[in-house]
Design an enzyme around this catalytic site. Structure first.
Site, PDB file in Angstrom:
ATOM      1  N   ASP A 149      36.696  10.401 -58.151  1.00  0.00           N
ATOM      2  CA  ASP A 149      36.313  10.802 -59.514  1.00  0.00           C
ATOM      3  C   ASP A 149      34.840  10.563 -59.813  1.00  0.00           C
ATOM      4  O   ASP A 149      34.455  10.316 -60.956  1.00  0.00           O
ATOM      5  CB  ASP A 149      37.194  10.088 -60.556  1.00  0.00           C
ATOM      6  CG  ASP A 149      38.660  10.291 -60.292  1.00  0.00           C
ATOM      7  OD1 ASP A 149      39.027  11.390 -59.857  1.00  0.00           O
ATOM      8  OD2 ASP A 149      39.447   9.340 -60.495  1.00  0.00           O
ATOM      9  N   HIS A 168      39.651  17.672 -59.806  1.00  0.00           N
ATOM     10  CA  HIS A 168      38.209  17.882 -59.933  1.00  0.00           C
ATOM     11  C   HIS A 168      37.910  18.687 -61.186  1.00  0.00           C
ATOM     12  O   HIS A 168      38.431  19.793 -61.350  1.00  0.00           O
ATOM     13  CB  HIS A 168      37.673  18.608 -58.702  1.00  0.00           C
ATOM     14  CG  HIS A 168      37.900  17.845 -57.423  1.00  0.00           C
ATOM     15  ND1 HIS A 168      37.814  18.400 -56.184  1.00  0.00           N
ATOM     16  CD2 HIS A 168      38.218  16.544 -57.214  1.00  0.00           C
ATOM     17  CE1 HIS A 168      38.058  17.480 -55.263  1.00  0.00           C
ATOM     18  NE2 HIS A 168      38.317  16.344 -55.867  1.00  0.00           N
ATOM     19  N   GLY A 192      33.603  17.525 -58.211  1.00  0.00           N
ATOM     20  CA  GLY A 192      33.901  18.907 -58.606  1.00  0.00           C
ATOM     21  C   GLY A 192      32.690  19.574 -59.232  1.00  0.00           C
ATOM     22  O   GLY A 192      32.302  20.683 -58.861  1.00  0.00           O
ATOM     23  N   THR A 205      49.544   8.728 -57.128  1.00  0.00           N
ATOM     24  CA  THR A 205      49.660   9.820 -58.098  1.00  0.00           C
ATOM     25  C   THR A 205      51.087  10.382 -58.118  1.00  0.00           C
ATOM     26  O   THR A 205      51.392  11.274 -58.892  1.00  0.00           O
ATOM     27  CB  THR A 205      48.701  10.969 -57.725  1.00  0.00           C
ATOM     28  OG1 THR A 205      49.038  11.427 -56.406  1.00  0.00           O
ATOM     29  CG2 THR A 205      47.247  10.512 -57.737  1.00  0.00           C
TER      30      THR A 205
END
Ligand code: GDP
Ligand code: IMO
Ligand code: MG
Length: 421
Positions: free
Chosen positions: A13, A41, A17, A129
């Protein structure tokens, strides 16, 4: 031919992206090589705002062809949804987006097992996740995986049958509900029919591109410290996240990889369990509120901490980072004092990240340096000279600690909120 990899230098993170989206303007191929739809992203550009999980974030560059290499694991429902919504937004994937038939499929039992394993671990859970990532990679390396090629070869049904016999026993033993062969078969046959136009062996395409003047932009998912070997094991993800993964995951020989862009957030975040040495625990503090983020994949709250230079330096060395992109510098505006971790000590002696396992890292003594902050809003800055002196010094401190130039600085989430040096 030139090959550039973009990698996250922390725990994911970092803003990969966004960075890939603006670097893609000069790319012929934009490619994913690791992970799966555990990645999330964020891309904000003229097409809109997107949270992308599988399609390469560089796909918005219209002259680029998007590739998903065999090193990526695919949840077909997620990928098909993503293709549909990108096409609806006018991004136009048809004829310029290809998925390797070697890629493994995330099956319903992978997601169920991911959840059951997490629950069994209780307080020691990884905080995955729950997208089935650990179980699908476990099946891949233990020869139990199902790939897109299994449909074309007629092996899908027999391989699924064996897997369901095995997996249903485990699921039932752990208190879950067995899956039906007919249902799973019908659903995945349906996915295959819809995916057929995008499936293509990438080897000839990649080889041809390497022999000619094509530019490849390789997008890592997750971050360096979620790498199975070099991350904070067992609080890691199930794939290799350092750039060497691009070689196996796409079929690009290592010698072609000459440029590695390390994306570094101006502070640190982490989602899920595991050590975060510089973590800020005071949830009512100004800095906690400022750094707070919501995870793009799961919607969880990201844990936050100060910039940790030991971590960034390790990533630079491990991944051969040639240039850095510093993201979210704008978020630091308005802090009187900024803490930066410059190194670790254990029993009074300097110690490096590589010498510590996750449990030792949790207890390490942190060496902090306090730097003075700046009050100005820097979100409109577009050149290094537009930045206040103290913001420039923050960037220079990172360059001198890592020995690598900071070539881009993010001052906002949008594509053009970027200083290019
Ligand atoms: P990724 O997984 O590395 O692509 O990063 P994510 O998209 O999961 O998380 C990064 C977050 O930071 C997203 O919300 C981005 O929109 C945002 N972001 C990226 N770069 C910047 C920046 O320079 N400034 C600000 N304020 N936000 C940014
Ligand atoms: P991007 O590409 C941040 C973390 C999870 C968990 C651990 C294992 O958006 O940077 P998994 O589902 O992979 O088995 O979970 O890895 N994780 C990420 N954290 N960003 C990501 O991807 C992540 N992908 C996995 O939170 O701690
Ligand atoms: Mg993310």
């Amino acid at each position: 031919m030139s090959v550039t990899a973009v990698i996250g230098s922390q725990w994911g993170d970092e803003g990969k992206g966004k960075v890939v989206d603006f670097l893609a303007e000069s790319a012929d191929y934009v490619a994913r090589f690791n992970g799966g739809n555990n990645a999330g992203h964020t891309v904000i550009n003229e097409f809109g705002t997107f949270k992308i999980h599988l399609v390469p974030s560089g796909i918005f560059a219209q002259k680029a062809t998007g590739l998903i290499g065999g090193g990526v694991v695919i949840d077909p429902a997620v990928l098909l949804d993503e293709i549909e919504s990108l096409n609806k937004a006018g991004v136009g994937l048809d004829g310029r987006f290809w998925v390797s038939p070697r890629s493994h499929l995330i099956m319903p039992y992978h997601k169920i097992l991911d959840g059951l394993y997490e629950e069994a671990k209780g307080a020691g859970a990884t905080g995955t996740t729950r997208r089935g990532i650990g179980p699908v990679f476990a099946d891949k390396v233990s020869y139990n995986g199902i790939r897109w090629t299994d449909f074309a070869s007629g092996m899908f049904e027999s391989r699924l049958k064996v897997q369901l016999e095995l997996k249903n026993k485990i699921i039932i033993a752990l208190g879950g509900d067995a899956l039906s062969f007919d249902e799973v078969r019908a659903t995945y046959r349906g996915y295959y029919e819809r995916m057929k136009p995008y499936l293509r062996e990438l080897f000839p395409l990649v080889q041809e591109g390497l022999k000619t003047d094509k530019h490849f932009l390789l997008e890592q998912a997750m971050g360096t410290f979620l790498d199975t070997d070099w991350g904070t094991y067992p609080f890691v993800t199930a794939s290799t996240t350092i750039p060497s993964a691009a070689s196996a995951g796409l079929g690009i020989p290592p010698r072609y990889l000459t440029r590695v862009v390390g994306v570094t957030k101006a502070y640190t975040t982490r989602v899920g369990g595991g050590p975060l040495p510089t973590e800020i625990h005071d949830t009512s503090s100004q800095v906690y509120q400022k750094f707070g983020e919501t995870a793009a994949t799961t919607g969880r709250t990201r844990r936050v901490g100060w910039l940790d230079l030991e971590i960034v330096k390790t990533a630079v060395a491990l991944s051969g980072v040639t240039e850095l992109c510093l993201t979210k510098l704008d978020v630091l505006s308005g802090l009187d004092d900024i803490q930066v971790c410059t190194g670790y000590k254990s029993n009074g002696q300097p110690v490096s990240y590589a010498e510590l396992d996750s449990y030792a890292l949790d207890k390490v003594e942190l060496q902090y340096q306090t730097v003075k902050g700046w009050s100005e809003d820097i979100s409109a800055a577009r050149s290094f000279e537009d930045l206040p002196q103290r913001a420039r010094e923050y960037v220079q401190m990172i360059e001198s600690a890592t020995g690598v130039p900071v070539k881009w600085i993010g001052v906002g989430p949008e594509r053009d909120a970027t200083i290019r040096r």
